[in-house]
Design a protein around this motif. Structure first.
Motif, short mmCIF file in Angstrom:
data_model
loop_
_atom_site.label_atom_id
_atom_site.label_comp_id
_atom_site.label_asym_id
_atom_site.label_seq_id
_atom_site.Cartn_x
_atom_site.Cartn_y
_atom_site.Cartn_z
N TYR A 174 0.84 -1.20 0.00
CA TYR A 174 0.00 0.00 0.00
C TYR A 174 0.88 1.26 0.00
CZ TYR A 174 -3.56 -3.35 1.49
OH TYR A 174 -4.41 -4.43 1.56
N HIS A 175 0.26 2.37 -0.36
CA HIS A 175 0.97 3.65 -0.31
C HIS A 175 1.38 3.95 1.14
CE1 HIS A 175 0.93 5.58 -4.25
NE2 HIS A 175 -0.27 5.05 -4.47
N PRO A 176 2.66 4.26 1.37
CA PRO A 176 3.11 4.57 2.74
C PRO A 176 2.80 6.04 3.08
CG PRO A 176 4.99 4.65 1.25
CD PRO A 176 3.78 4.25 0.41
N THR A 177 1.55 6.31 3.36
CA THR A 177 1.17 7.70 3.62
C THR A 177 1.88 8.26 4.87
OG1 THR A 177 -0.79 6.87 4.78
CG2 THR A 177 -1.07 7.55 2.50
N PHE A 178 2.25 7.38 5.80
CA PHE A 178 3.00 7.85 6.96
C PHE A 178 4.35 8.43 6.51
CE2 PHE A 178 5.32 3.95 6.46
CZ PHE A 178 6.57 4.20 7.01
N LEU A 179 4.98 7.77 5.51
CA LEU A 179 6.26 8.24 5.00
C LEU A 179 6.09 9.55 4.23
CD1 LEU A 179 9.28 7.83 4.44
CD2 LEU A 179 8.63 6.46 2.44
N TYR A 180 5.02 9.65 3.45
CA TYR A 180 4.78 10.89 2.72
C TYR A 180 4.64 12.07 3.68
CZ TYR A 180 3.59 7.70 -1.13
OH TYR A 180 3.62 6.71 -2.10
N GLU A 181 3.88 11.85 4.74
CA GLU A 181 3.68 12.94 5.70
C GLU A 181 4.96 13.25 6.46
OE1 GLU A 181 0.71 14.19 9.37
OE2 GLU A 181 0.07 12.72 7.87
N SER A 182 5.75 12.23 6.77
CA SER A 182 7.01 12.46 7.47
C SER A 182 7.95 13.32 6.63
CB SER A 182 7.68 11.12 7.79
OG SER A 182 8.92 11.32 8.44
N LEU A 183 8.08 13.00 5.36
CA LEU A 183 8.94 13.79 4.48
C LEU A 183 8.38 15.19 4.28
CD1 LEU A 183 9.83 11.08 1.80
CD2 LEU A 183 11.24 11.90 3.69
N TRP A 184 7.07 15.30 4.17
CA TRP A 184 6.45 16.61 4.02
C TRP A 184 6.74 17.50 5.23
CZ3 TRP A 184 4.03 18.95 -0.02
CH2 TRP A 184 3.36 20.15 0.24
N CYS A 185 6.69 16.92 6.43
CA CYS A 185 6.95 17.70 7.64
C CYS A 185 8.39 18.19 7.70
CB CYS A 185 6.63 16.86 8.88
SG CYS A 185 4.85 16.62 9.15
N VAL A 186 9.32 17.37 7.21
CA VAL A 186 10.71 17.84 7.14
C VAL A 186 10.81 19.04 6.20
CG1 VAL A 186 13.05 17.22 6.41
CG2 VAL A 186 11.68 15.58 7.70
N GLY A 187 10.12 18.96 5.07
CA GLY A 187 10.11 20.10 4.14
C GLY A 187 9.48 21.33 4.76
N VAL A 188 8.43 21.15 5.56
CA VAL A 188 7.78 22.28 6.24
C VAL A 188 8.75 22.94 7.21
CG1 VAL A 188 5.98 22.92 7.88
CG2 VAL A 188 5.44 21.39 5.98
N ALA A 189 9.50 22.14 7.95
CA ALA A 189 10.48 22.70 8.89
C ALA A 189 11.53 23.53 8.15
CB ALA A 189 11.15 21.57 9.67
N LEU A 190 12.03 23.01 7.04
CA LEU A 190 13.02 23.76 6.26
C LEU A 190 12.43 25.04 5.70
CD1 LEU A 190 14.72 20.79 4.34
CD2 LEU A 190 15.58 22.03 6.35
N LEU A 191 11.18 24.99 5.25
CA LEU A 191 10.52 26.17 4.71
C LEU A 191 10.39 27.26 5.77
CD1 LEU A 191 8.83 27.72 2.57
CD2 LEU A 191 6.82 26.50 3.45
N VAL A 192 9.98 26.88 6.98
CA VAL A 192 9.79 27.87 8.04
C VAL A 192 11.13 28.49 8.44
CG1 VAL A 192 9.05 28.19 10.43
CG2 VAL A 192 7.71 26.76 8.90
N VAL A 193 12.17 27.67 8.54
CA VAL A 193 13.49 28.20 8.90
C VAL A 193 13.98 29.19 7.83
CG1 VAL A 193 15.92 27.59 9.22
CG2 VAL A 193 14.14 26.21 10.28
#
Length: 353
Positions: A174-193
């Motif tokens: 199945y699609h690893p949506t947990f992984l998608y969200e984990s990577l997205w959150c890392v990108g969000v952190a970098l964006l905010v910084v």
């Protein structure tokens, strides 16, 4: 035959002797630690005191856990209060089930209490901790991997998630949506910084950017999920929540930037007072050191001055004595020679002749 996929963990519990350590709880604990650690670094850079972020987290984290669990239980009440279910399971937080919306909302209440006790503006604290929260979510999502939950539709992609013990689902990829969200959150952190450094966000706008960016990703990731959830007008409830919260966050950014441009100059008055006290103590120490140096230099100069006059007097005395002796001697010699030629006295040679 599938050559590549993400395997399910063999177990969701690690035993340290008699103590069971569940993967879901471990991921949450590590995420909280990272959020506090990185938030402290950002708080110090803004002019705050060390330890303040951790002190306020003592209030925010428990409130956040309670809020996250309440949101999950309320929105998925059928899992605990329907016929055949055991309502006691609603308290088993280690089995998964934390709603980020409730965690952030009630966690903000706990942070507000902590900030009030320290005399700190909540928006400034929220700006400092925002990227850390995104990183905590990125780590916490791996707890869903340990529990084999929150996956998407079936897929044959190389990064598909193997589910071997899914609740009410047959084993498969199945699609690893947990992984998608984990990577997205890392990108969000970098964006905010990046945005915080580039635009010097203040008054809660860095936190609002984190919320908006997270909601943008959560919307499409939530849409991919196939686990049981309530639907409103054909969309999952969390999709609607993401849309509404995204709009609220963007509105706050626009209104706040017009009403209160720039960022706070002072985020923790106690830190400013502590720095002023340290500067004053340093100034006193420096002035004391300079005074000691001046007194030492003056003493050396006085000693040198006392030695020089004595030496000068001796030299002058010697010179005077030498000068007095020299002219007298010369005068005596000259007088003797001149005496032999005094008028009225004839030389012997002249008398004999």
């Amino acid at each position: 035959m599938d050559l590549a996929y993400i395997p399910s963990p063999s177990t969701g519990v690690l035993h340290l002797g008699p103590v069971p350590l569940r993967g879901y709880a471990f991921c949450i604990i590590i995420g909280v630690f990272v959020a506090v650690w990185y938030g402290n670094k950002r708080w110090l850079a803004r002019g705050g005191k060390a330890g303040t972020v951790a002190d306020i987290a003592v209030w925010a984290v428990p409130f956040g856990l309670v809020g996250g669990r309440l949101y999950h239980v309320v929105t998925d009440y059928q899992l605990y209060f329907s016929e055949g279910e055991n309502w006691v399971d609603a308290f088993k937080i280690w089995e998964g089930g934390l709603g980020i919306w409730g965690a952030i909302a009630l966690g903000a209440v706990g942070a507000w209490i902590g900030c009030r006790r320290r005399g700190i503006p909540l928006p400034a604290y929220a700006d400092a901790i925002a990227p850390g929260i995104a990183l905590a979510q990125a780590i916490g999502r791996w707890g869903n991997w340990f529990n084999q939950e929150l996956y998407g539709r079936p897929t044959d992609l190389p990064w598909a998630l193997e589910i071997s013990d899914g609740a009410n689902r047959e084993a498969g990829l199945y699609h690893p949506t947990f992984l998608y969200e984990s990577l997205w959150c890392v990108g969000v952190a970098l964006l905010v910084v990046w945005a915080d450094r580039r635009f010097r966000l203040g008054h809660g706008r860095a936190f609002a950017l984190y919320v908006a960016a997270y909601c943008a990703g959560r919307g499409w990731i939530e849409y991919m999920r196939v686990d049981e959830a309530h639907h409103v007008l054909g969309l999952r409830l969390n999709v609607w929540t993401a849309i509404v919260v995204f709009l609220l966050a963007m509105t706050y950014i626009v209104v706040s930037s017009r009403m209160r441009p720039g960022r706070e100059e002072i985020v923790e008055p106690a830190a400013l007072a502590q720095q002023a006290k340290a500067d004053a103590a340093k100034a006193v120490t420096d002035s004391t050191g300079m005074a000691k140096t001046d007194r030492t230099g003056s003493a050396k100069a006085d000693s040198a001055g006392a030695a020089d006059p004595a030496g000068s007097a001796d030299s002058a005395g010697s010179a005077d004595r030498a000068g007095s002796a020299g002219p007298d001697a010369n005068t005596s010699g000259a007088g003797t020679a001149a005496g032999s030629k005094e008028p009225g006295v004839k030389p012997e040679s002249a008398e004999k002749s």
